[in-house]
Enzyme design. Structure first.
Site, PDB file in Angstrom:
ATOM      1  N   TYR A  57       9.783  46.388 -11.019  1.00  8.08           N
ATOM      2  CA  TYR A  57      11.109  46.403 -10.398  1.00  8.08           C
ATOM      3  C   TYR A  57      12.139  46.825 -11.449  1.00  8.08           C
ATOM      4  O   TYR A  57      12.433  46.097 -12.381  1.00  8.08           O
ATOM      5  CB  TYR A  57      11.469  45.036  -9.834  1.00  8.08           C
ATOM      6  CG  TYR A  57      10.510  44.502  -8.795  1.00  8.08           C
ATOM      7  CD1 TYR A  57       9.686  45.358  -8.056  1.00  8.08           C
ATOM      8  CD2 TYR A  57      10.415  43.138  -8.538  1.00  8.08           C
ATOM      9  CE1 TYR A  57       8.812  44.862  -7.107  1.00  8.08           C
ATOM     10  CE2 TYR A  57       9.544  42.633  -7.589  1.00  8.08           C
ATOM     11  CZ  TYR A  57       8.737  43.503  -6.881  1.00  8.08           C
ATOM     12  OH  TYR A  57       7.863  42.994  -5.946  1.00  8.08           O
ATOM     13  N   HIS A 126      -0.447  42.994  -8.831  1.00  5.65           N
ATOM     14  CA  HIS A 126       0.467  43.566  -7.841  1.00  5.65           C
ATOM     15  C   HIS A 126      -0.272  44.358  -6.760  1.00  5.65           C
ATOM     16  O   HIS A 126       0.058  44.276  -5.576  1.00  5.65           O
ATOM     17  CB  HIS A 126       1.485  44.455  -8.558  1.00  5.65           C
ATOM     18  CG  HIS A 126       2.806  44.515  -7.861  1.00  5.65           C
ATOM     19  ND1 HIS A 126       3.986  44.746  -8.522  1.00  5.65           N
ATOM     20  CD2 HIS A 126       3.156  44.372  -6.560  1.00  5.65           C
ATOM     21  CE1 HIS A 126       4.991  44.743  -7.665  1.00  5.65           C
ATOM     22  NE2 HIS A 126       4.512  44.522  -6.471  1.00  5.65           N
ATOM     23  N   PRO A 207       9.872  38.798   4.597  1.00  2.99           N
ATOM     24  CA  PRO A 207       9.752  37.934   5.771  1.00  2.99           C
ATOM     25  C   PRO A 207      10.790  38.237   6.847  1.00  2.99           C
ATOM     26  O   PRO A 207      10.648  37.789   7.986  1.00  2.99           O
ATOM     27  CB  PRO A 207       9.956  36.532   5.194  1.00  2.99           C
ATOM     28  CG  PRO A 207      10.847  36.752   4.010  1.00  2.99           C
ATOM     29  CD  PRO A 207      10.377  38.063   3.421  1.00  2.99           C
ATOM     30  N   LEU A 208      11.816  39.013   6.479  1.00  3.99           N
ATOM     31  CA  LEU A 208      12.832  39.432   7.451  1.00  3.99           C
ATOM     32  C   LEU A 208      12.676  40.902   7.801  1.00  3.99           C
ATOM     33  O   LEU A 208      13.628  41.550   8.239  1.00  3.99           O
ATOM     34  CB  LEU A 208      14.236  39.160   6.894  1.00  3.99           C
ATOM     35  CG  LEU A 208      14.529  37.692   6.570  1.00  3.99           C
ATOM     36  CD1 LEU A 208      15.934  37.527   6.007  1.00  3.99           C
ATOM     37  CD2 LEU A 208      14.342  36.815   7.798  1.00  3.99           C
ATOM     38  N   GLY A 211      15.025  43.425   6.285  1.00  2.18           N
ATOM     39  CA  GLY A 211      16.377  43.348   6.835  1.00  2.18           C
ATOM     40  C   GLY A 211      16.463  43.575   8.326  1.00  2.18           C
ATOM     41  O   GLY A 211      17.446  43.187   8.960  1.00  2.18           O
ATOM     42  N   PHE A 212      15.451  44.195   8.897  1.00  6.79           N
ATOM     43  CA  PHE A 212      15.520  44.539  10.326  1.00  6.79           C
ATOM     44  C   PHE A 212      15.593  43.293  11.199  1.00  6.79           C
ATOM     45  O   PHE A 212      16.357  43.250  12.173  1.00  6.79           O
ATOM     46  CB  PHE A 212      14.305  45.382  10.720  1.00  6.79           C
ATOM     47  CG  PHE A 212      14.403  45.961  12.103  1.00  6.79           C
ATOM     48  CD1 PHE A 212      15.153  47.107  12.327  1.00  6.79           C
ATOM     49  CD2 PHE A 212      13.763  45.375  13.176  1.00  6.79           C
ATOM     50  CE1 PHE A 212      15.257  47.644  13.600  1.00  6.79           C
ATOM     51  CE2 PHE A 212      13.859  45.904  14.453  1.00  6.79           C
ATOM     52  CZ  PHE A 212      14.606  47.048  14.669  1.00  6.79           C
TER      53      PHE A 212
END
Length: 331
Positions: A57, A126, A207-208, A211-212
């Protein structure tokens, strides 16, 4: 903030963690190191004890930000980071996977410095490296644990058979996988069953639904240039137009529970199994507080059945990843 054990690892963390990737990587909106540090510390103040980062990242900048932010809380929080990619040291470009034992050790030493700790709490692979036997990977992490440089071995997006092989060499404390109301492959591909059987904690990322599921994306115009979601099949115009029906359903469920769609999406995960700890990310304090509020929502098994019956009426359009990225999972 409620806490829960991550499988049988002996590690207990806040029921909702914090995914730090999006602070400065992947999405169009990035925050400054000062802003990111402030937000991470705000999460600690609100009871979050589980933070997720990775060397890739940035690369490297996210670990440095997390390390500076959490240094005052050393011993009070759990930081998870990851190895497994070949990153050009000059350009930062990704050159594929690399889980050779010597590379794992190099990443471990560098991550220890950037995170400002003496021991890495969680060290995930990863992505599975098809060039390196998973037994060699697990054995290397086992040795790092024996040396006091790592506490827990984790894996991200492996196949169930690979998880079992690794676990036989060095117990896998937790597994990270994409899991949400619209990404549920682990319920049928053996991963959720393996976690239950082996006592492995499950850490859902995205988990979202990137963002959607929080209702922040209504059409492609809501995805800024430079945002990696623009490359994903599920976020193309036709797919969004179809998948918006799912958001409407989640909103109707949220209204019944006096909650937001994001809170229902997280509460659903928390209700699925007691060893699940989702790690939503955000760059906004109000969203952080909204997400953490999901820990106070208790969904019954009947609620879960009702939610899933409604979800079954909508077919999600578009794959979660490009074919190339999807091919690197489930190995």
């Amino acid at each position: 903030m409620l806490h829960r054990p991550l499988g049988q690892s002996g590690l207990t963390v806040s029921a909702i963690g914090y995914g730090c990737m999006g602070l400065d990587f992947g999405y169009a909106r990035k925050v400054s190191p000062k802003e990111g540090i402030a937000l991470i510390r705000a999460a600690v103040e609100r009871g979050v004890t589980f933070f997720d980062t990775a060397e890739v990242y940035g690369p490297w900048s996210n670990e440095a930000m997390v390390g500076e932010a959490l240094e005052p809380f050393n011993g009070e929080v759990t930081i998870a980071t990851k190895f497994g990619f070949d990153i050009d040291p000059d350009s930062g470009a990704m050159r594929g996977t690399d889980s050779r034992p010597e590379q794992i050790r190099r990443v471990c030493e560098a991550s220890l410095k950037r995170l400002r700790v003496e021991t890495l709490d969680v060290f995930y692979q990863h992505r599975v490296d098809p060039k390196v036997p998973i037994e060699d990977v697990a054995g290397t992490v086992r040795d790092l644990i024996a040396e006091g440089k790592v506490r827990h071995f984790g894996m991200s997006e492996p196949g169930a058979a690979t998880l079992r092989r690794a676990h036989a060499v060095q117990p896998v404390s937790m597994l990270q996988n994409e899991y949400s109301l619209w990404t549920r492959q682990i319920e049928t591909n053996g991963i959720l069953d393996a976690c239950t059987e082996l006592g492995v904690g499950l850490v859902p990322y995205s988990p979202l639904g990137k963002g959607f599921l929080a209702g922040s994306i209504a059409n492609v115009d809501d995805i800024a240039q430079g945002d990696f979601r623009a490359t994903l099949p599920r976020f193309q115009a036709d797919a969004i137009a179809n998948n918006i029906k799912l958001i409407d359903l989640v909103k109707s469920i949220a209204e019944q529970h006096d909650a937001t769609p994001a809170q229902i999406a997280l509460a659903w995960l928390l209700a699925k199994a007691p060893f699940i700890v989702p790690i939503p990310g955000t760059t906004k304090l109000r969203r952080l507080e909204e997400n953490l509020g999901a820990a106070d929502i208790v969904l019954t098994q009947q609620d879960i059945a009702d939610i899933e019956a409604l979800l079954a009426t909508v077919t999600v359009e578009g794959a979660r990843y490009t074919p190339q990225s999807e091919a690197a999972t489930g190995l």
